[in-house]
Structure formats: C-alpha cells, structure tokens
Design a protein around this motif. Sequence first.
Motif, short mmCIF file in Angstrom:
data_model
loop_
_atom_site.label_atom_id
_atom_site.label_comp_id
_atom_site.label_asym_id
_atom_site.label_seq_id
_atom_site.Cartn_x
_atom_site.Cartn_y
_atom_site.Cartn_z
N ASP A 7 0.87 -1.17 0.00
CA ASP A 7 0.00 0.00 0.00
C ASP A 7 0.91 1.22 0.00
O ASP A 7 1.73 1.39 0.90
N GLY A 8 0.76 2.04 -1.05
CA GLY A 8 1.71 3.14 -1.26
C GLY A 8 2.69 2.74 -2.35
O GLY A 8 3.88 3.02 -2.26
N THR A 9 2.17 2.12 -3.39
CA THR A 9 3.03 1.60 -4.47
C THR A 9 3.84 2.71 -5.13
O THR A 9 5.01 2.51 -5.48
N SER A 61 -0.10 6.51 1.57
CA SER A 61 -0.49 5.14 1.91
C SER A 61 -1.67 5.23 2.87
O SER A 61 -1.52 5.72 3.99
N ALA A 62 -2.82 4.75 2.40
CA ALA A 62 -4.02 4.84 3.24
C ALA A 62 -3.84 4.04 4.53
O ALA A 62 -4.28 4.47 5.60
N ALA A 63 -3.17 2.90 4.43
CA ALA A 63 -2.97 2.06 5.62
C ALA A 63 -2.14 2.81 6.66
O ALA A 63 -2.46 2.79 7.86
N ALA A 68 -9.32 11.52 6.00
CA ALA A 68 -10.54 11.37 5.18
C ALA A 68 -10.13 11.17 3.74
O ALA A 68 -9.24 11.86 3.23
N GLU A 69 -10.76 10.22 3.08
CA GLU A 69 -10.48 9.97 1.66
C GLU A 69 -11.67 9.28 1.02
O GLU A 69 -12.33 8.46 1.67
N THR A 70 -11.92 9.58 -0.25
CA THR A 70 -12.93 8.83 -1.01
C THR A 70 -12.22 7.83 -1.91
O THR A 70 -11.03 7.98 -2.21
C1 IPD Z 1 -3.22 3.90 -2.65
C2 IPD Z 1 -2.64 4.57 -1.44
C3 IPD Z 1 -2.90 6.08 -1.48
C4 IPD Z 1 -4.38 6.38 -1.56
C5 IPD Z 1 -4.98 5.67 -2.77
C6 IPD Z 1 -4.71 4.17 -2.68
P1 IPD Z 1 -1.96 1.70 -3.52
O1 IPD Z 1 -3.03 2.49 -2.58
O2 IPD Z 1 -3.18 4.04 -0.26
O3 IPD Z 1 -2.45 6.74 -0.31
O4 IPD Z 1 -4.55 7.77 -1.68
O5 IPD Z 1 -6.38 5.91 -2.72
O6 IPD Z 1 -5.25 3.54 -3.82
O7 IPD Z 1 -2.46 1.84 -4.92
O8 IPD Z 1 -0.65 2.35 -3.32
O9 IPD Z 1 -2.01 0.30 -2.99
#
Ligand code: IPD
Length: 295
Positions: free
Chosen positions: A101-103, A216-218, A233-235
């Motif tokens: 997560d955070g590729t 990275s959302a995680a 917060a994120e959509t």
């Molecule tokens: C992304 C990351 C990023 C978030 C994106 C996700 P990925 O995941 O978590 O911070 O803003 O919405 O898709 O593609 O790096 O696994």
Amino acid sequence: MTGTPPAPDLPEGLTVEALQQLCVRFATEAARFIRDERPERVGVAATKSSETDVVTVMDRRSEELLHRLIQQARPDDGILGEEGADVAGTSGLTWVIDPIDGTVNYLYEVPAYAVSVAVVVGDAHSQGGWVPVAGAVADPSLRLVHHAGRGRGAWTGPEDPASGDEPLRLSVSGEDRLGRTLLATGFGYDPQVRARQAEVLLRVLPLVRDIRRIGSAALDLVRVAEGSVDAYAETGLNAWDLAAGWLIVLEAGGVVLGAGEGEASAPGKALTVAAGPALAPEVRRLFVTTGDAAG
Ligand code: IPD
C-alpha cells in the motif's frame, strides 16, 4: 478490554489472539520481502485504472507470498487481494490483503509504504457486509508492525521481536476542534476523481490546521491510531486499503465512518473518515457537505 463491539463468532477453537498473531507474521514476512529483495530497478509491470495507477513486479510477488502463507496456515479461509487474489473460502473468514500500500512511494523510494493484512468476517466484496477481526500494517522502512485484534487494543511493535523493544499501545489524539486538526488525506488515480478531490480541498484547507498527503491509506489510518495526525478522510478506498487500519483505529479508541446511514455507514469507496470520537462526525460532515462523498 476495549469499547469495540465484540468479535463475531469465529470457527470453533480459533481465537482473535491467534488470528492477530498470524496477521503480524504474514505482514512482517511480506514487509521484509519487499524491502530486502527490492530489485535495483523497480519497474512498472502494468497499469490498472489509469496511467498513474501502477503495479510493480514486487506488488505481485508480495501478494503471491501472502497467498502462499495464508493457504498454508488457513486453507479453508477466503482471500481477497489488491492484485487479483480472489479465493472463496468455506470457514466464513476472509483475508483482505494489500501487498504494497503506497506503491507509488515504493516505486520512487519514498519511505512511506506498507503491507496490510486483515482477516474479516462477512462478505468482503460487499460494502457494509464485513467487519475486521484482526489486522496488521507492517512498515518496512521503520521496521515496525502495527496491529490489533478485536477487543485486544492496538499496538506498535518492532518487526524483530528479539530486538528487546516493548510494544507500545496506540491511542488516538484528543483533538476536538476542526481548526486545530492536522488532517491526512489521499487522492485516487482517476483524473476526474482527482479534480473533484482538489475542489473539495479548496474548501477544506482554510478550515483545518493543515493537511498531509502521505501516500499510503494504511499508514494514514495508523497515524490516526497513534495520534500523529488528528484525522484522515479519503474517497475511493477499497477494502484492502482500509481493512487492517480500520480495526487499528477502533482499537486505539477512534471512530471510522463512511458517507451515510445503514450499509453506507461503513467506511469504503464513498468515504472513509477516521478520527477521535469528538472529531470524526465533524470531519465527515465537512466531506459530505463539500460533495466529496460521491465515490
Ligand atoms: C493507494 C494509497 C494512497 C491512496 C490511494 C490508494 P496503492 O493504494 O493508499 O495513499 O490515496 O487511494 O489507492 O495503490 O498504493 O495500494
């Protein structure tokens, strides 16, 4: 031990503690793998929803590793992974995994990426149809693993348990004023979604202390749990982005909300908001009224 609702029924003989330990083990092994086996040049192996939504060979190899570890330990469980793993299990449990997560950070060697592993009860494909029981987010750059089990608190420990460092219990910030809130957020890969997210930020930014885009959302969710940001917060998030972090925030005394009522009150594509209990509804209101909860 915590205010989180109790774990749903698990298969006989299985405990939340045992699942939590497996989450930690799997996430840690994959985190070591993506750090220690990183090729000299990490190329883009493919793109997904748009040109900016990349997959590296290490995303795929990390997911293969997780898949193998899960099937060895829990052959009857389902698996849902970001890079395509989709196994229907028979036990009622599903492993929801994000191998990196955070590729984009990983690709550019920005040290803010993670491996997220959660085990959930319910239908992992349906919005509002599942809940996490245990989860771990391993941060290979800091050699830390953040983890939680339902009713067992949220913790950060060293990647190497023999390091002698004691695990630390996590707790969300007590901030309750929007104007003093450090707010983490993120952006999708679709250009139209991004344009809408940028418009929302124009309205949100003057109302908060500042924003952070960590990538990275995680790790954003972990930061809420440890109080190093006040809210997130994120959509547009998928189950694998948020499954482990959701539980870690809950077990750190926080609240994680979606856009609406009923099934839509669960975090997901339409909206994910995480913060302490006093702040979360206000942040949610801000994102719903500014029109960024449309998915
Ligand atoms: C992304 C990351 C990023 C978030 C994106 C996700 P990925 O995941 O978590 O911070 O803003 O919405 O898709 O593609 O790096 O696994």
